[in-house]
Design an enzyme around this catalytic site. Structure first.
Site, PDB file in Angstrom:
ATOM      1  N   HIS A  47      38.569  35.855  37.315  1.00  0.00           N
ATOM      2  CA  HIS A  47      37.811  34.839  38.061  1.00  0.00           C
ATOM      3  C   HIS A  47      36.313  35.112  38.003  1.00  0.00           C
ATOM      4  O   HIS A  47      35.859  36.161  37.535  1.00  0.00           O
ATOM      5  CB  HIS A  47      38.285  34.786  39.520  1.00  0.00           C
ATOM      6  CG  HIS A  47      38.099  36.051  40.303  1.00  0.00           C
ATOM      7  ND1 HIS A  47      36.884  36.423  40.840  1.00  0.00           N
ATOM      8  CD2 HIS A  47      38.978  37.037  40.644  1.00  0.00           C
ATOM      9  CE1 HIS A  47      37.004  37.565  41.486  1.00  0.00           C
ATOM     10  NE2 HIS A  47      38.261  37.976  41.384  1.00  0.00           N
ATOM     11  N   CYS A  78      41.602  42.513  40.668  1.00  0.00           N
ATOM     12  CA  CYS A  78      41.348  41.349  39.817  1.00  0.00           C
ATOM     13  C   CYS A  78      40.254  41.660  38.787  1.00  0.00           C
ATOM     14  O   CYS A  78      39.580  42.683  38.851  1.00  0.00           O
ATOM     15  CB  CYS A  78      40.935  40.151  40.667  1.00  0.00           C
ATOM     16  SG  CYS A  78      42.292  39.442  41.636  1.00  0.00           S
TER      17      CYS A  78
END
Length: 329
Positions: free
Chosen positions: A197, A213
């Site tokens: 992301h 992440c």
């Protein structure tokens, strides 16, 4: 004839290097492992080393390793800054996405369209902290969302409380305060709890700052988001030691190992030597090794000291040595 073709490819790829924010490079043939070019720029007193890193699509640790004598926050006006934009392709299938955790860099090998040359695209990333590691293995992109809503996991909320920070709202809507930025791609690994992301804290790209992440510069994830379809495979590897060929010349690229692996690398030199020997024994390496091949021990020693994250030539042949001697006489 093949040797001449490969030499022309290598030279052309270097001459045709893109300018600021290098994005796409011609993918070298299977027996060449290096692409890109080391360049330099000059700092101004109005910018930090991290400003320069983002301008040239480089991660924070990458630019610090390449410029150990340049002040991160107050570089001297006109200071020479090395841009480490030459790479050895990780030892993995050249397909779809490859993420090398110690390097904190992702590579994308899109399927070429008919009549087009294959390319490789690479960007820096931020990865999980030691207590929230980004998992290794093969996975796929299972979902893509623009302007995602984020529901903070309980583990992150508890961590913020433990650190004396205000917990996030139970639901974070899209917008300038959303830590996921404007683009998110969900991985199938870990029951879908890991994302690639964007970020609202771009200085964290190229560092271990996430809860597992993979963070990217907002402009990078925006560009990759449109290129990568759902179903794309991703190989997540752990390769602090990378080796690769450029014609008959052997290069090594060394990155600091992940913190949780430091115990395995206490005898770093011996591990590197073993990695070189294993690489030379590969069937794919046999055709690159010239008859009079040898390791340049001084070059290898310097590479081990610096761990610059940049490809370093560590081989030589007697013919190359003789030519160098003649040129210096």
């Amino acid at each position: 004839m093949l040797r001449i073709i490969l030499l022309i490819f290598a030279i052309t790829n270097l001459i045709a290097a893109p300018s600021i924010r290098a994005e796409a490079w011609t993918l070298p043939p299977p027996d060449i492992d290096i692409f890109g070019q080391i360049r330099t720029t000059h700092a101004s007193s109005a910018e930090t080393l991290l400003d320069i890193a983002r301008q040239y699509d480089i991660g924070q640790i990458e630019i610090l390793l390449a410029n150990p004598n340049v002040d991160r926050w107050l570089p001297e006006d006109g200071a020479k800054v090395i841009l480490p934009t030459r790479y050895i392709i990780p030892h993995a299938e050249r397909k779809d996405l490859v993420l090398n955790l110690p390097e904190m860099r992702i590579y994308y090998f899109p399927e070429p369209k008919k009549g087009e040359k294959p390319i490789v695209i690479t960007h820096p990333v931020g990865i999980g902290r030691m207590d929230w590691i980004t998992p290794l293995g093969i996975s796929r992109i299972v979902e893509k969302k623009k302007d995602p809503t984020w529901i903070p996991p309980k583990s992150i909320q508890m961590d913020r409380i433990a650190n004396g920070e205000q917990p996030y709202p139970s639901i974070v809507p899209p917008g300038p305060t959303n830590p996921l930025g404007r683009h998110a791609m969900r991985l199938g690994i870990g029951s879908g709890s890991y994302l690639i992301h964007g970020t609202i804290k771009p200085f964290g790209v190229g560092m271990r700052v996430s809860a597992g992440c993979v963070r990217m510069y907002p402009e990078d994830i925006e560009a990759l988001f449109d290129k990568v379809p759902v179903g794309t495979q991703i190989q997540i590897v752990n390769q602090p030691i990378k080796l690769g060929w450029l014609l008959d010349s052997l290069f090594i690229e060394l990155h600091p190992p992940l913190e949780e692996d430091e115990g395995k690398y206490t005898n770093y030199k011996q591990i590197v030597i073993a990695a070189i020997n294993d690489f030379l024994e590969l069937k794919s390496s046999k055709k690159n090794i010239p008859v009079d091949f040898e390791i340049d021990q001084e070059a290898l020693k310097q590479a081990l000291i610096e761990k610059s994250g940049m490809p370093v030539l560590i081989s030589r042949s007697h013919s190359q040595t003789q030519l160098h001697t003649q040129n210096n006489n």
